[in-house]
Write a protein that holds these residues in place. Sequence first.
Motif: not given
Length: 280
Positions: A107-114
């Motif tokens: 979820r966080l990566i798809l929310d643009e947090f690497d």
Amino acid sequence: MARITAGVATSHVPAIGAALDNGRADEPYWRPVFAGYEASKRWIAEHKPDVIILVYNDHASAFSLELIPTFAIGCAEEFQPADEGWGPRPVPPVKGHPELAWHMAERLILDEFDMTIVNKMDVDHGLTVPLSLMFGQPAEWPCRVIPLAVNVVQYPPPTGNRCYRLGQAIRRAVEAFPEDLKVVVFGTGGMSHQLQGPRAGLINSAFDRDFLDRLVGDPVAQSKVPHLDYVREAGSEGIELVMWLIMRGALDEQVREVHRFYHVPASNTAVGHLILENAG
């Protein structure tokens, strides 16, 4: 669905763990420090979280200057206490929650947090001291823990704004997890301190107390404070306080302050501690 119900902020001073591990908690120097967490231990025993998302910084135990992730999430089943040069702390292994951790990573990566996904790492005092302060010395930790390591050691660390927004994204991720879980987020590190140079031993109590007030009442304004202000006012290691903003971002805009504790000194720093519950 899973839900974040509360946040805990606390310093993670390594000497606190050593005092506890070596039976020195009742000495006059350390007694006031541990007394400040007695109400917290009662609170968490009553609150009974299923999972703790514990935000901390690694101190060259799992990572080094060869590999410096800005944000790293532990997705393993278990994390062993790290040997920081004098043997691992005599505390239980940390049991992870891989299902929620992997869900959060996605979820966080798809929310643009690497996010850096970590499937094996040892955890140092940055993570284990907060658990000891809140749970004491149990044979095993009473809930699952998801480590979330933040780089606040090597410049450039993430901004307060980035950390606050990550907390908000963590809340969205947790609330999208279908299992009924009670989750508490820990933000650890700080408060004002400097470990080296002409200002070694710096403690700025006025800054610390103002930070506690702003974290509770105006976290958005606090999230806009630049790195240089932390370094100038709170010392080179005071930048660890941006990790508290991740915890705060995961909570409601309005929170209920359950407990506050501030004490000087503990080793070469100030100890700060907050318990915040969502108002809803």
